[in-house]
Every structure is written in C-alpha cells, then in structure tokens.
Design an enzyme around this catalytic site. Structure first.
Site, PDB file in Angstrom:
ATOM      1  N   LYS A  99       0.832  -1.202   0.000  1.00 12.09           N
ATOM      2  CA  LYS A  99       0.000   0.000   0.000  1.00 12.09           C
ATOM      3  C   LYS A  99       0.872   1.259   0.000  1.00 12.09           C
ATOM      4  CE  LYS A  99      -3.714  -2.247   2.632  1.00 12.09           C
ATOM      5  NZ  LYS A  99      -4.673  -2.751   1.666  1.00 12.09           N
ATOM      6  N   GLU A 183      -2.997   6.584   8.624  1.00 13.19           N
ATOM      7  CA  GLU A 183      -3.908   7.312   7.744  1.00 13.19           C
ATOM      8  C   GLU A 183      -4.942   7.983   8.619  1.00 13.19           C
ATOM      9  OE1 GLU A 183      -6.091   4.859   4.925  1.00 13.19           O
ATOM     10  OE2 GLU A 183      -4.395   4.870   3.561  1.00 13.19           O
ATOM     11  N   HIS A 218     -14.408  -4.771   7.898  1.00 13.78           N
ATOM     12  CA  HIS A 218     -13.715  -4.129   6.777  1.00 13.78           C
ATOM     13  C   HIS A 218     -13.728  -4.987   5.527  1.00 13.78           C
ATOM     14  CE1 HIS A 218     -12.359  -1.065   9.497  1.00 13.78           C
ATOM     15  NE2 HIS A 218     -11.636  -1.912  10.199  1.00 13.78           N
ATOM     16  N   ARG A 275      -5.979  -7.905  -9.696  1.00  8.57           N
ATOM     17  CA  ARG A 275      -6.572  -9.209 -10.042  1.00  8.57           C
ATOM     18  C   ARG A 275      -8.039  -9.000 -10.348  1.00  8.57           C
ATOM     19  NH1 ARG A 275      -9.645  -9.702  -5.314  1.00  8.57           N
ATOM     20  NH2 ARG A 275      -8.587  -8.815  -3.510  1.00  8.57           N
TER      21      ARG A 275
HETATM   22  P1  ADP Z   1     -12.260  -8.123  -2.779  1.00 10.38           P
HETATM   23  O1  ADP Z   1     -11.315  -6.962  -2.619  1.00 10.38           O
HETATM   24  O2  ADP Z   1     -12.417  -8.658  -4.137  1.00 10.38           O
HETATM   25  O3  ADP Z   1     -13.524  -7.926  -2.054  1.00 10.38           O
HETATM   26  P2  ADP Z   1     -11.343  -9.713  -0.636  1.00 10.38           P
HETATM   27  O4  ADP Z   1     -10.561  -8.675   0.060  1.00 10.38           O
HETATM   28  O5  ADP Z   1     -12.596 -10.190  -0.046  1.00 10.38           O
HETATM   29  O6  ADP Z   1     -11.559  -9.297  -2.127  1.00 10.38           O
HETATM   30  O7  ADP Z   1     -10.386 -10.931  -0.914  1.00 10.38           O
HETATM   31  C1  ADP Z   1     -10.645 -11.848  -1.951  1.00 10.38           C
HETATM   32  C2  ADP Z   1     -10.233 -13.191  -1.498  1.00 10.38           C
HETATM   33  O8  ADP Z   1      -8.857 -13.206  -1.192  1.00 10.38           O
HETATM   34  C3  ADP Z   1     -10.955 -13.638  -0.243  1.00 10.38           C
HETATM   35  O9  ADP Z   1     -11.145 -15.016  -0.361  1.00 10.38           O
HETATM   36  C4  ADP Z   1      -9.964 -13.269   0.849  1.00 10.38           C
HETATM   37  O10 ADP Z   1     -10.092 -14.068   1.982  1.00 10.38           O
HETATM   38  C5  ADP Z   1      -8.645 -13.528   0.161  1.00 10.38           C
HETATM   39  N1  ADP Z   1      -7.590 -12.647   0.626  1.00 10.38           N
HETATM   40  C6  ADP Z   1      -7.333 -11.392   0.230  1.00 10.38           C
HETATM   41  N2  ADP Z   1      -6.256 -10.899   0.819  1.00 10.38           N
HETATM   42  C7  ADP Z   1      -5.787 -11.861   1.634  1.00 10.38           C
HETATM   43  C8  ADP Z   1      -4.671 -11.965   2.512  1.00 10.38           C
HETATM   44  N3  ADP Z   1      -3.798 -10.988   2.676  1.00 10.38           N
HETATM   45  N4  ADP Z   1      -4.524 -13.107   3.198  1.00 10.38           N
HETATM   46  C9  ADP Z   1      -5.400 -14.108   3.029  1.00 10.38           C
HETATM   47  N5  ADP Z   1      -6.444 -14.076   2.208  1.00 10.38           N
HETATM   48  C10 ADP Z   1      -6.645 -12.978   1.512  1.00 10.38           C
HETATM   49  P1  ADP Z   2      -7.716  -4.319   2.246  1.00  7.16           P
HETATM   50  O1  ADP Z   2      -6.419  -4.522   1.548  1.00  7.16           O
HETATM   51  O2  ADP Z   2      -7.843  -5.101   3.492  1.00  7.16           O
HETATM   52  O3  ADP Z   2      -8.883  -4.424   1.311  1.00  7.16           O
HETATM   53  P2  ADP Z   2      -8.249  -1.416   2.232  1.00  7.16           P
HETATM   54  O4  ADP Z   2      -7.224  -0.354   2.355  1.00  7.16           O
HETATM   55  O5  ADP Z   2      -8.859  -1.617   0.888  1.00  7.16           O
HETATM   56  O6  ADP Z   2      -7.633  -2.783   2.754  1.00  7.16           O
HETATM   57  O7  ADP Z   2      -9.399  -1.140   3.300  1.00  7.16           O
HETATM   58  C1  ADP Z   2     -10.454  -2.038   3.512  1.00  7.16           C
HETATM   59  C2  ADP Z   2     -11.622  -1.312   4.162  1.00  7.16           C
HETATM   60  O8  ADP Z   2     -11.229  -0.691   5.405  1.00  7.16           O
HETATM   61  C3  ADP Z   2     -12.199  -0.173   3.341  1.00  7.16           C
HETATM   62  O9  ADP Z   2     -13.141  -0.624   2.406  1.00  7.16           O
HETATM   63  C4  ADP Z   2     -12.827   0.701   4.422  1.00  7.16           C
HETATM   64  O10 ADP Z   2     -14.056   0.163   4.849  1.00  7.16           O
HETATM   65  C5  ADP Z   2     -11.850   0.562   5.574  1.00  7.16           C
HETATM   66  N1  ADP Z   2     -10.841   1.646   5.555  1.00  7.16           N
HETATM   67  C6  ADP Z   2      -9.626   1.602   4.967  1.00  7.16           C
HETATM   68  N2  ADP Z   2      -8.963   2.770   5.134  1.00  7.16           N
HETATM   69  C7  ADP Z   2      -9.765   3.587   5.841  1.00  7.16           C
HETATM   70  C8  ADP Z   2      -9.643   4.934   6.366  1.00  7.16           C
HETATM   71  N3  ADP Z   2      -8.552   5.670   6.184  1.00  7.16           N
HETATM   72  N4  ADP Z   2     -10.692   5.436   7.068  1.00  7.16           N
HETATM   73  C9  ADP Z   2     -11.797   4.691   7.284  1.00  7.16           C
HETATM   74  N5  ADP Z   2     -11.967   3.432   6.829  1.00  7.16           N
HETATM   75  C10 ADP Z   2     -10.975   2.869   6.119  1.00  7.16           C
END
Ligand code: ADP
Ligand code: ADP
Ligand code: MG
Length: 481
Positions: A99, A183, A218, A275
């Site tokens: 990130k 953040e 989240h 992806r």
């Molecule tokens: P999307 O961003 O498409 O909603 P998710 O964050 O739900 O996707 O992740 C998609 C799939 O990948 C899920 O099955 C989730 O459990 C898996 N996944 C994503 N990131 C990780 C991680 N860092 N470790 C383990 N599983 C992960």
């Molecule tokens: P991941 O890799 O687990 O998907 P993201 O950065 O996409 O991580 O964040 C996942 C979720 O966490 C977001 O969809 C939002 O709901 C919450 N989130 C992330 N960053 C922030 C922020 N700065 N403030 C509030 N909520 C956040």
C-alpha cells in the site's frame, strides 16, 4: 472456466483433498490434486502448480482471486517457465501489493490520497507527532495487508504506542512484513471502486464504479453497480483518477482501483487490487462485458476491442456474498454440512458458487460459498429481485449471511442510498433477525393466558387445580419462557 469454454479453451482444475468433489473439479476438462487441505500444502504451492502445468502442457494460468493471485514472485515464475500468467506484470503486482509503494507510485499523478504518512513508521515519537497533526481518530495499516486484515483504529493519543506495537507485530506475523503506516480515519466513509482494463499496447479504460460500502470486519458483503451517489461528473473524475493509478504502474489486465469517499463526496485513493475482484459480476452485468474473456484476450496480446466511448451503463446489478457465517454471532464462520442447498432461478438471477448439496464447508479457506447476483432495469427492481432470489435460496445445515443481506436490502438507509461502511454498526443487531418478545409483550401474553385459563376453568378442571394453587400471573410468565 465457463468463459474459457465459450472461447473454445480447454481447462485443467487444481484442487486440494478437501475440494475433491467441488463443482470446479467436475466442470474442468481435467483435474489434478495438489495435496492435503491446508493451503500451504496445496493452493499456495507455486512450484508444484507450475510443474503440473508443464506436465499437462497447459498454456496459461488464471490465478482467480485470493491465494497466489496477487503474488508477484508466482507470476514471475510462471512467465519464466514459459507459461502465460493471466494478469498484470510482476512489477505492477509488486508495486500495488504494498500500500505504501502504491501511494508513492501515484504521487506524481495528482491523485487524491487520504492524509497520512508516506513512509513506513520507524520512529514512534515522530509518528505520534504526525498523528496529532492529522487529528484523531487515526488508522494504523499494514502496508502488506489485505482482506480487511491488518488495521487498527486509534481513538486517542494515549493509546497510540500500545496500538502501534500491536499493529507491527500483527503485520509481521500475518503478512511477513512489519511495515505499517498511518492514515486519517474517515469516520463515515463509503467504499467506491473503479474497474480497470488495460491491454499490453498501452490502452487503459475504466468500466465505471462499484459501490461496496456494506461491509463487516472491513470486508464487503453487498456490492452494486452503479453507485446511488455517483453523478456522471464524479464518475468521470474517479474513472480518470483510476486510469492514472493504472498508468502509474504500467498496468495491463483487469484490475480495481479502490477509493474511500467522505461525506462531502471527496474521494481518496486507498489501494489497487491487481486481479479479478470477487464482485466483478456486477460490472459484467451493467457493461455487458465478460471480464474473464477480456483478461484472456489481453494475456494473449490482443488489443482491447472497444474504446471508453463505446462503454455505457445499462441497468443496475447487485451482488450479495453468501458466507457460511452466523450474523447473529458476530459473523463468525459457521462450518458444517450443506444439508439442503437449492439455488434461486429465474430472470435476472446469476449464482456463482462452489458447493453442492451434501458437501461440507471446509474450515481451511475463506468461508464464502456463493455469490448471488441480480440484474434489472432500475436499482429498486434489482433490490426487489434480490429479495425474491434470497427467499428462493434454500440453505440448511449452516448459518449464512443471506438473512443479514435481506435485512440490509430492505433497510431505509440502503433503499435511499444514504449509507456508509458503518451500516452494520449503526443498524444491525442480532435481534433484527430473530424477533424475540419484549418484556411488555411477554407480560401481555401471560395475562391473556391467565384470562383464557380462568374462562375455561371447568373444561380444564384438573389442570386448573394445579395451576390455581399458584394462581399468579408471574408464574405463568416464567413458564412461558
Ligand atoms: P475483494 O477486494 O475482491 O472484495 P477480498 O478482500 O474479499 O476481495 O479478498 C478476496 C479473497 O482473497 C478472499 O477469499 C480473501 O479471503 C482472500 N484474501 C485477500 N487478501 C488476503 C490476505 N492478505 N490473506 C489471506 N487471504 C486474503
Ligand atoms: P484491504 O487490503 O484489506 O482491502 P483497504 O485499504 O482496501 O484494505 O481497506 C479495507 C476497508 O477498510 C475499506 O473498504 C474501508 O471500509 C476501511 N478503511 C480503509 N482505510 C480507511 C480509512 N482511512 N478510514 C476509514 N476506513 C478505512
Ligand atoms: Mg481493499
């Protein structure tokens, strides 16, 4: 595999011992078992998967989502073995997998970022000063985090050091990388993301937005396209920002640029997923494009066959994720056997699933069992259709998120479009799924029972004599419990 079949491409499934009877195994033209259920002994064995591909004379690997789909070293190995990786270059995956690196890469493109630190935190005192500048609450995030894991909210300065230490050690153990950053924590944000497609000849387009604000832990549970709050102007601005993010890492393939949107509809870049995304079907529905076919064509070196101007939004699509989880018990996984499993059918309904009746939900993987997608002309029609489809879906033997989704889709906040990522915290409680009687209702029922009993004393004389000795409404109340 369905997309590949329609293109005349044969498929080989890989599976672990837990998934021997999975639909994907039976659907593929051939299937190979990788090993025991734990993913470290099966789905994550990069070298073994490549070896299987070479033996089976496979041309290309589609990594799906999860597992190795965002693993730069896997994609590199695949290419080095002379196979095609259906996805972006290892360099793009690498940059966007972190990130922090992603934020640095987009810096020159004038993309709005959430206020925070630009580098990994090494000096806690300096970070604390920065946190005070940004203003609490703040969010500590693991640079390598994913799947909603690796985040900690810090409400006040006094908690900063302790939370920071925990965040670092969690990031180290969960992602093998202790790098964390801070953040601003946006208190009532929406999560809105843009689908990207780029070919290997430098052309990058966006396929509009997906609204993914209904989340628990989240992580998304309900997604829709288009978003109820995005105007054509905002769509254009977000689309251009997303294309900028993709250009910043010379992206090709399908990808998603995620944004967080504040109450004033300002949007900030969160991260890019390199992806296919779980929720990609809603985009397929409103654009008429098969994203997996596009991924395959791009991987074969073809040019995109359409331009930004060719793309248009038609109708409205919603996806609910059917997880084997108990919404009444904090959405904890609820594994077991699918005793009954009957899919909804009919116009505008799509089910992408991985199980059949009688199968066990394994404890080893993410407990998502299906995705249910509905498509209709308008948002309200898509909602009505989804509620109809949820009611047709018959699942027994395990708890699922379907009941929660049904509740959410009917909630005034969802229907009006006025909701954010706090939806579950603000409106959901187990009680909304299993209406229990209030104390007043129970007393009323007890009083009615006593009256009924008194009136029928003669007819039920023998019973009455036992109860009459107690002769108190309070006892009846207790008995009714
Ligand atoms: P999307 O961003 O498409 O909603 P998710 O964050 O739900 O996707 O992740 C998609 C799939 O990948 C899920 O099955 C989730 O459990 C898996 N996944 C994503 N990131 C990780 C991680 N860092 N470790 C383990 N599983 C992960
Ligand atoms: P991941 O890799 O687990 O998907 P993201 O950065 O996409 O991580 O964040 C996942 C979720 O966490 C977001 O969809 C939002 O709901 C919450 N989130 C992330 N960053 C922030 C922020 N700065 N403030 C509030 N909520 C956040
Ligand atoms: Mg994300």
């Amino acid at each position: 595999m369905r997309s590949a079949k329609e293109m005349g491409i044969k498929t080989v499934a890989i599976y672990s011992e837990a998934d021997r009877l999975s639909p994907h195994v039976l659907y593929a033209d051939q299937a190979v078992c990788l090993g025991p259920p734990p993913s470290s002994q099966s789905y994550l064995l990069a070298d073994k998967i490549i070896q299987v591909c070479l033996e089976m004379e496979v041309d290309a690997i589609h990594p799906g989502y999860g597992f190795l789909s965002e693993n730069a070293s896997f994609s590199k190995k695949v290419t080095e073995a002379g196979l095609i990786f259906i996805g972006p270059s290892p360099e793009s995956i690498e940059v966007m997998g972190s990130k922090l690196a992603a934020k640095q890469a987009v810096a020159q493109y004038d993309i709005p970022l959430v206020p925070g630190t630009e580098e990994a935190i090494s000096d806690i005192a300096a970070a604390k000063t920065k946190a005070a500048e940004i203003g609490y609450p703040i969010l500590i995030k693991a640079s390598a985090g994913g799947g909603g894991k690796g985040m900690r909210i810090v409400e006040q300065e006094g908690d900063f050091e302790e939370q920071m230490q925990r965040a670092v050690s969690e990031a180290q153990s969960a992602f093998g990388d202790g790098a964390v950053f801070i953040e601003k924590y946006i208190t009532s944000p929406r999560h809105i993301e843009i689908q990207i497609l780029g070919d290997q000849h430098g052309s990058i387009l966006h396929l509009f937005e997906r609204e993914c604000s209904i989340q628990r832990r989240h992580q998304k549970v309900i997604e829709e396209a288009p978003s109820a709050v995005v105007s054509p102007e905002m769509r254009k601005a977000m689309g251009e920002a997303a294309v900028g993010v993709a250009k910043a890492c010379d992206y090709y393939g399908a990808g998603t640029v995620e944004f967080i949107v504040d109450e004033k509809l300002n949007f900030y870049f969160l991260e890019m997923n390199t992806r296919l995304q779980v929720e990609h079907p809603v985009t397929e529905m409103i654009t008429g494009k098969d994203l997996v076919k596009e991924q395959i064509r791009i991987a074969q070196g073809e040019k995109l066959s359409f331009t930004q101007e060719d793309l248009q939004i038609q109708g409205h699509a919603i996806e609910v994720r059917v997880y084997a989880e108990d919404p009444k018990n904090n959405f904890l996984p609820d594994i077991g056997k699918l005793q009954t499993y009957r899919r909804p059918q009919g116009p505008g309904v799509r089910v992408d699933d991985g199980f059949e009746e009688g199968m066990d939900i394994p404890i080893y993987y993410d407990p998502m069992i299906a995705k249910l997608i509905t498509y209709a002309e308008s948002r309200q029609q898509a909602i009505d259709r989804m509620i109809r489809a949820i009611d047709e879906y018959q699942i027994t033997g395990i708890e699922t998120t379907l009941g929660f989704c049904r509740f959410a889709l009917q909630h005034e906040a969802f229907v009006s479009g006025n909701f954010d990522t706090k939806f579950v915290d603000n409106y959901f409680s187990p009680a909304v799924l299993s209406p229990t009687l209030t104390d007043e209702e129970e007393e009323l029922l007890a009083a009615l029972a006593v009256e009924f009993f008194d009136k029928n004393k003669k007819a039920t004389h023998s019973l009455a004599s036992t109860a009459a000795s107690k002769n108190q409404a309070g006892n009846w109340k207790n008995r009714l419990r």
